[in-house]
Scaffold this motif. Structure first.
Motif, PDB file in Angstrom:
ATOM      1  N   THR A 144       0.826  -1.213   0.000  1.00  0.00           N
ATOM      2  CA  THR A 144       0.000   0.000   0.000  1.00  0.00           C
ATOM      3  C   THR A 144       0.855   1.255   0.000  1.00  0.00           C
ATOM      4  N   GLU A 145       1.842   1.285   0.890  1.00  0.00           N
ATOM      5  CA  GLU A 145       2.692   2.457   1.006  1.00  0.00           C
ATOM      6  C   GLU A 145       3.568   2.640  -0.236  1.00  0.00           C
ATOM      7  N   MET A 146       4.023   1.535  -0.816  1.00  0.00           N
ATOM      8  CA  MET A 146       4.838   1.619  -2.024  1.00  0.00           C
ATOM      9  C   MET A 146       4.025   2.169  -3.198  1.00  0.00           C
ATOM     10  N   LEU A 147       2.815   1.667  -3.351  1.00  0.00           N
ATOM     11  CA  LEU A 147       1.962   2.126  -4.445  1.00  0.00           C
ATOM     12  C   LEU A 147       1.546   3.579  -4.259  1.00  0.00           C
ATOM     13  N   GLN A 148       1.327   3.983  -3.021  1.00  0.00           N
ATOM     14  CA  GLN A 148       1.011   5.385  -2.755  1.00  0.00           C
ATOM     15  C   GLN A 148       2.175   6.286  -3.179  1.00  0.00           C
ATOM     16  N   ALA A 149       3.384   5.902  -2.798  1.00  0.00           N
ATOM     17  CA  ALA A 149       4.556   6.713  -3.129  1.00  0.00           C
ATOM     18  C   ALA A 149       4.770   6.783  -4.642  1.00  0.00           C
ATOM     19  N   LEU A 150       4.634   5.665  -5.329  1.00  0.00           N
ATOM     20  CA  LEU A 150       4.823   5.648  -6.782  1.00  0.00           C
ATOM     21  C   LEU A 150       3.762   6.488  -7.487  1.00  0.00           C
ATOM     22  N   SER A 151       2.518   6.388  -7.006  1.00  0.00           N
ATOM     23  CA  SER A 151       1.431   7.139  -7.624  1.00  0.00           C
ATOM     24  C   SER A 151       1.594   8.636  -7.382  1.00  0.00           C
ATOM     25  N   ALA A 152       1.983   9.003  -6.163  1.00  0.00           N
ATOM     26  CA  ALA A 152       2.177  10.421  -5.844  1.00  0.00           C
ATOM     27  C   ALA A 152       3.316  11.004  -6.675  1.00  0.00           C
ATOM     28  N   ALA A 153       4.401  10.258  -6.813  1.00  0.00           N
ATOM     29  CA  ALA A 153       5.528  10.741  -7.616  1.00  0.00           C
ATOM     30  C   ALA A 153       5.122  10.917  -9.076  1.00  0.00           C
ATOM     31  N   HIS A 154       4.339   9.982  -9.581  1.00  0.00           N
ATOM     32  CA  HIS A 154       3.885  10.062 -10.971  1.00  0.00           C
ATOM     33  C   HIS A 154       3.031  11.315 -11.192  1.00  0.00           C
ATOM     34  N   ALA A 155       2.226  11.661 -10.186  1.00  0.00           N
ATOM     35  CA  ALA A 155       1.347  12.833 -10.291  1.00  0.00           C
ATOM     36  C   ALA A 155       2.020  14.120  -9.830  1.00  0.00           C
ATOM     37  N   HIS A 156       3.300  14.014  -9.449  1.00  0.00           N
ATOM     38  CA  HIS A 156       4.053  15.169  -8.935  1.00  0.00           C
ATOM     39  C   HIS A 156       3.368  15.773  -7.707  1.00  0.00           C
ATOM     40  N   GLN A 157       2.940  14.863  -6.812  1.00  0.00           N
ATOM     41  CA  GLN A 157       2.274  15.267  -5.584  1.00  0.00           C
ATOM     42  C   GLN A 157       3.037  14.735  -4.380  1.00  0.00           C
ATOM     43  N   THR A 158       2.759  15.310  -3.229  1.00  0.00           N
ATOM     44  CA  THR A 158       3.303  14.769  -1.986  1.00  0.00           C
ATOM     45  C   THR A 158       2.409  13.621  -1.521  1.00  0.00           C
ATOM     46  N   LEU A 159       2.913  12.828  -0.583  1.00  0.00           N
ATOM     47  CA  LEU A 159       2.118  11.721  -0.045  1.00  0.00           C
ATOM     48  C   LEU A 159       0.840  12.233   0.605  1.00  0.00           C
ATOM     49  N   SER A 160       0.924  13.363   1.274  1.00  0.00           N
ATOM     50  CA  SER A 160      -0.259  13.905   1.943  1.00  0.00           C
ATOM     51  C   SER A 160      -1.316  14.359   0.948  1.00  0.00           C
ATOM     52  N   ASP A 161      -0.894  14.639  -0.287  1.00  0.00           N
ATOM     53  CA  ASP A 161      -1.848  15.035  -1.321  1.00  0.00           C
ATOM     54  C   ASP A 161      -2.565  13.837  -1.937  1.00  0.00           C
ATOM     55  N   MET A 162      -2.059  12.630  -1.670  1.00  0.00           N
ATOM     56  CA  MET A 162      -2.681  11.427  -2.209  1.00  0.00           C
ATOM     57  C   MET A 162      -2.920  10.412  -1.088  1.00  0.00           C
ATOM     58  N   PRO A 163      -3.836  10.695  -0.182  1.00  0.00           N
ATOM     59  CA  PRO A 163      -4.112   9.761   0.921  1.00  0.00           C
ATOM     60  C   PRO A 163      -4.752   8.483   0.399  1.00  0.00           C
ATOM     61  N   VAL A 164      -4.355   7.368   0.952  1.00  0.00           N
ATOM     62  CA  VAL A 164      -4.921   6.077   0.555  1.00  0.00           C
ATOM     63  C   VAL A 164      -5.380   5.332   1.805  1.00  0.00           C
ATOM     64  N   ARG A 165      -6.254   4.368   1.596  1.00  0.00           N
ATOM     65  CA  ARG A 165      -6.727   3.535   2.688  1.00  0.00           C
ATOM     66  C   ARG A 165      -6.835   2.092   2.214  1.00  0.00           C
ATOM     67  N   MET A 166      -6.715   1.182   3.158  1.00  0.00           N
ATOM     68  CA  MET A 166      -6.863  -0.237   2.878  1.00  0.00           C
ATOM     69  C   MET A 166      -8.301  -0.665   3.164  1.00  0.00           C
ATOM     70  N   MET A 167      -8.911  -1.355   2.214  1.00  0.00           N
ATOM     71  CA  MET A 167     -10.214  -1.971   2.441  1.00  0.00           C
ATOM     72  C   MET A 167     -10.083  -3.478   2.281  1.00  0.00           C
ATOM     73  N   LEU A 168     -10.544  -4.215   3.262  1.00  0.00           N
ATOM     74  CA  LEU A 168     -10.630  -5.666   3.180  1.00  0.00           C
ATOM     75  C   LEU A 168     -12.087  -6.029   2.971  1.00  0.00           C
ATOM     76  N   ALA A 169     -12.344  -6.880   1.994  1.00  0.00           N
ATOM     77  CA  ALA A 169     -13.730  -7.178   1.656  1.00  0.00           C
ATOM     78  C   ALA A 169     -13.901  -8.635   1.282  1.00  0.00           C
ATOM     79  N   ASN A 170     -15.071  -9.174   1.618  1.00  0.00           N
ATOM     80  CA  ASN A 170     -15.527 -10.459   1.095  1.00  0.00           C
ATOM     81  C   ASN A 170     -17.022 -10.316   0.826  1.00  0.00           C
TER      82      ASN A 170
END
Length: 349
Positions: A144-170
């Motif tokens: 989760t944290e790795m994908l957040q960092a990669l996505s934020a860098a791609h969008a030229h944003q800081t981590l705080s600008d791209m908050p993410v959350r984990m959802m577990l579902a069945n």
């Protein structure tokens, strides 16, 4: 599928390669248009481990993601990443496996961010192996944290600008977490007005898109009995209730905070009776994941909310203790592929 779905190898010393091979063998229609980002030799070993001889499972090297769309069912396409001299031993912690797992995630994330693939489904990685490895994954506690960092860098944003959350579902329960991979002490500190409200916003947006309507969201308290009116803690009074009221003022259907030991039962959907809520926001990792996993790890799916890409994952770890035995159950990975396909269809990918 208009675009292929990438499945990352995970830690190759664990059960990831085995469950991937089983998914391609046992769910040929669901895995059509999918391919593996990983190591060809490791996947060929996995095909032998699961005794796929009775049902042929050729492992084919592909040069591009697009080739996966033309592959026939029960063929396992692999895009080679890294240069392992040979498959790593089963069940053994290694920096080599951690590095390869991270490289696979980075490749798939970049492909998704550049529109080359529709989604990525991540097989389990081992967090200790990730920490042992050099870049690119050593500084991240998980996917989760790795994908957040990669996505934020791609969008030229800081981590705080791209908050993410984990959802577990069945099929019975959805749980969204306020904090993810932090210590329990740090998780309690993370229960702030801003974090709770942000979680509610992210859950509301994501579930509205998937359900086609505003979701009914329940909020779990932090303390026993949701604080019992302040007798067992004041976080519910000072932090969680104000966040719930703020979410309602923004038009969200949010209720709580409720006692953590009963709210998940109220939200659970059964064949004869729908749940009272569409999702529960839990205050920390184990509070939310234990109920979902108790209902059946084999059907649980991890979905990352807030990313500009579709990412799902099975709801279990690397299971080093049974790696290489052929015993691993691929049901959760197959459920993650189904979920990824569904989310792609909603996004018209």
């Amino acid at each position: 599928m208009k675009k292929p779905i990438a499945i990352t190898l995970g830690d190759c010393a664990g059960i990831g390669p085995e469950i991937i091979a089983k998914a391609f063998r046992d769910a040929p229609e669901l895995t059509r248009g999918c391919f593996v980002v990983g190591d060809v030799a490791t996947l060929r070993r996995a095909a032998k481990v699961i005794d796929a001889g009775a049902i042929p499972l050729p492992v084919a090297l592909i040069e591009s993601a697009a080739q996966a769309l033309a592959m026939p069912p029960r063929c396992l396409p692999v895009l080679q990443i890294g240069n392992l001299a040979e498959p790593v031993p089963f069940g053994r912690l290694s920096a080599e496996a951690g590095k390869l797992a991270a490289e696979c995630v980075v490749w798939a994330a970049q492909a998704a961010l550049h529109g080359e693939i529709a989604a990525l489904v991540t097989a389990p990685l081992h967090k200790e192996a990730l920490a042992l490895a050099a870049a690119p994954g050593a500084h991240y506690p998980g996917h989760t944290e790795m994908l957040q960092a990669l996505s934020a860098a791609h969008a030229h944003q800081t981590l705080s600008d791209m908050p993410v959350r984990m959802m577990l579902a069945n099929d019975e329960l959805r749980v969204v977490l306020v904090s993810i991979h932090v210590s329990l002490r740090d998780a309690i500190d993370a229960v702030t007005f801003d974090n709770v409200l942000q979680t509610l916003r992210i859950a509301h947006v994501a579930l509205t898109a998937s359900l086609g309507r505003a979701p009914r969201i329940a909020v779990a308290g932090l303390n026993p009995h949701a604080g019992e009116g302040g007798l067992f803690g004041h976080e519910e009074i000072d932090i969680i209730t104000p966040a719930v009221l703020a979410a309602r003022a923004l038009g969200m259907q949010v209720s709580g905070p409720f006692a953590p030991d009963t709210v998940f039962m109220r939200a659970r959907a059964k064949p004869t009776k729908p749940g009272e809520f569409d999702a529960v926001v839990a205050m920390y990792h184990d509070q939310g994941l234990i109920p979902v996993k108790y209902l059946g790890v084999e059907q649980g799916v991890n979905v990352t909310l807030g990313l500009p890409l579709v990412r799902t994952s099975p709801d279990h770890g690397t299971a080093f203790d049974i790696a290489g035995t052929g015993q691993a159950d691929a049901s959760s990975l197959i459920a993650a592929i189904v979920m990824a396909r569904r989310l792609c269809q909603q996004k018209n990918l």
